[in-house]
Design a protein around this motif. Sequence first.
Motif, mmCIF file in Angstrom:
data_model
loop_
_atom_site.group_PDB
_atom_site.id
_atom_site.type_symbol
_atom_site.label_atom_id
_atom_site.label_comp_id
_atom_site.label_asym_id
_atom_site.label_seq_id
_atom_site.Cartn_x
_atom_site.Cartn_y
_atom_site.Cartn_z
ATOM 1 N N GLU A 111 -3.534 32.746 31.428
ATOM 2 C CA GLU A 111 -3.778 34.039 32.079
ATOM 3 C C GLU A 111 -2.777 35.090 31.609
ATOM 4 O O GLU A 111 -3.133 36.246 31.344
ATOM 5 C CB GLU A 111 -3.692 33.859 33.589
ATOM 6 C CG GLU A 111 -3.877 35.130 34.389
ATOM 7 C CD GLU A 111 -3.693 34.903 35.877
ATOM 8 O OE1 GLU A 111 -3.551 35.917 36.595
ATOM 9 O OE2 GLU A 111 -3.689 33.742 36.327
ATOM 10 N N THR A 113 3.758 30.617 29.497
ATOM 11 C CA THR A 113 2.810 29.873 28.658
ATOM 12 C C THR A 113 1.431 29.772 29.300
ATOM 13 O O THR A 113 0.530 29.160 28.727
ATOM 14 C CB THR A 113 3.326 28.449 28.359
ATOM 15 O OG1 THR A 113 3.419 27.704 29.584
ATOM 16 C CG2 THR A 113 4.679 28.481 27.667
ATOM 17 N N SER A 114 1.266 30.356 30.479
ATOM 18 C CA SER A 114 -0.032 30.302 31.159
ATOM 19 C C SER A 114 -1.069 31.121 30.395
ATOM 20 O O SER A 114 -0.774 32.235 29.932
ATOM 21 C CB SER A 114 0.084 30.854 32.583
ATOM 22 O OG SER A 114 0.993 30.092 33.354
ATOM 23 N N ALA A 124 8.795 30.023 31.092
ATOM 24 C CA ALA A 124 8.378 28.622 30.983
ATOM 25 C C ALA A 124 9.563 27.673 30.856
ATOM 26 O O ALA A 124 9.527 26.552 31.373
ATOM 27 C CB ALA A 124 7.438 28.458 29.795
ATOM 28 N N LEU A 163 2.529 30.542 37.755
ATOM 29 C CA LEU A 163 2.214 31.410 36.629
ATOM 30 C C LEU A 163 3.466 31.616 35.796
ATOM 31 O O LEU A 163 4.512 32.016 36.315
ATOM 32 C CB LEU A 163 1.690 32.748 37.137
ATOM 33 C CG LEU A 163 1.179 33.737 36.087
ATOM 34 C CD1 LEU A 163 -0.060 33.185 35.367
ATOM 35 C CD2 LEU A 163 0.851 35.078 36.748
ATOM 36 N N ASN A 164 3.367 31.305 34.511
ATOM 37 C CA ASN A 164 4.542 31.362 33.658
ATOM 38 C C ASN A 164 4.175 31.897 32.281
ATOM 39 O O ASN A 164 3.019 32.216 32.001
ATOM 40 C CB ASN A 164 5.214 29.987 33.576
ATOM 41 C CG ASN A 164 4.336 28.951 32.903
ATOM 42 O OD1 ASN A 164 4.224 28.908 31.679
ATOM 43 N ND2 ASN A 164 3.678 28.106 33.711
ATOM 44 N N LYS A 195 3.097 23.337 31.864
ATOM 45 C CA LYS A 195 1.662 23.104 31.659
ATOM 46 C C LYS A 195 1.050 22.259 32.777
ATOM 47 O O LYS A 195 -0.146 21.966 32.753
ATOM 48 C CB LYS A 195 1.436 22.405 30.319
ATOM 49 C CG LYS A 195 1.839 23.224 29.090
ATOM 50 C CD LYS A 195 0.960 24.453 28.934
ATOM 51 C CE LYS A 195 1.234 25.161 27.613
ATOM 52 N NZ LYS A 195 0.391 26.384 27.468
ATOM 53 N N VAL A 207 5.663 36.500 37.016
ATOM 54 C CA VAL A 207 5.528 35.495 35.955
ATOM 55 C C VAL A 207 6.915 34.953 35.632
ATOM 56 O O VAL A 207 7.833 35.712 35.302
ATOM 57 C CB VAL A 207 4.903 36.114 34.689
ATOM 58 C CG1 VAL A 207 4.762 35.065 33.589
ATOM 59 C CG2 VAL A 207 3.560 36.759 35.012
#
Length: 214
Positions: free
Chosen positions: A53, A50-51, A34, A47-48, A41, A31
């Motif tokens: 998930e 703020t995701s 962001a 995948l970061n 976004k 990860v």
Amino acid sequence: MITLYGVYRSRASRPLWVLFESGTPFTHVPVIQAYRLPDPKAPDAPLNTTSAEFLKINPQGQIPAMTDGDLTLTESLGIATYLARRYGGPLGPQTDADSALIDQWMLLAATAIETPALEILQAPQVAMGEGITAVAAEKLRRPLARLNAHLRGRDWLLGDRFTVADITVAECVRYAQGHPGLLAEFPEVHRWLTTAQARPAFQRMWAGRMAEPA
């Protein structure tokens, strides 16, 4: 099964080093922060923090995070300590005194070393960087002097055994390594840090870090 979330270029380096030292199997989910992405976004963003998930794992949106069965941890020092206690054998405390000493050195690093050391690391990227570096170095001299005195005649923070305390404190001190001459003022700290960073587990972690984009 352990799952560790976070890229190498983050405080995930601490639990990664512990995992490599102990040889514990784990799943790594990279990860990214962001703020390092132009548009976190965007539909094709990696995948970061703020995701959606990842926010299910850590609603605070910070890395690293770890799950081990039903347990979720979201602070690097807590994760590293847990891994050392549960899976690390000699990396973790063997007595109550060990436990107290490990806590003491990790808290010293977190409260007195990490912030000014990070200021040194980040100073070249900001205006008035030289002034920031000088002030931060002055803040570090007192805790580094304490470390230097403690390490005189000792291989590691707990004596002759390398532990999670050495990993977490070394990773905080590392941020200040770019300061010209600071660690030379503290030869025992310099010796200890150099020896810690020569360990195969650190070298494995560092290779992973260098393989990631800056």
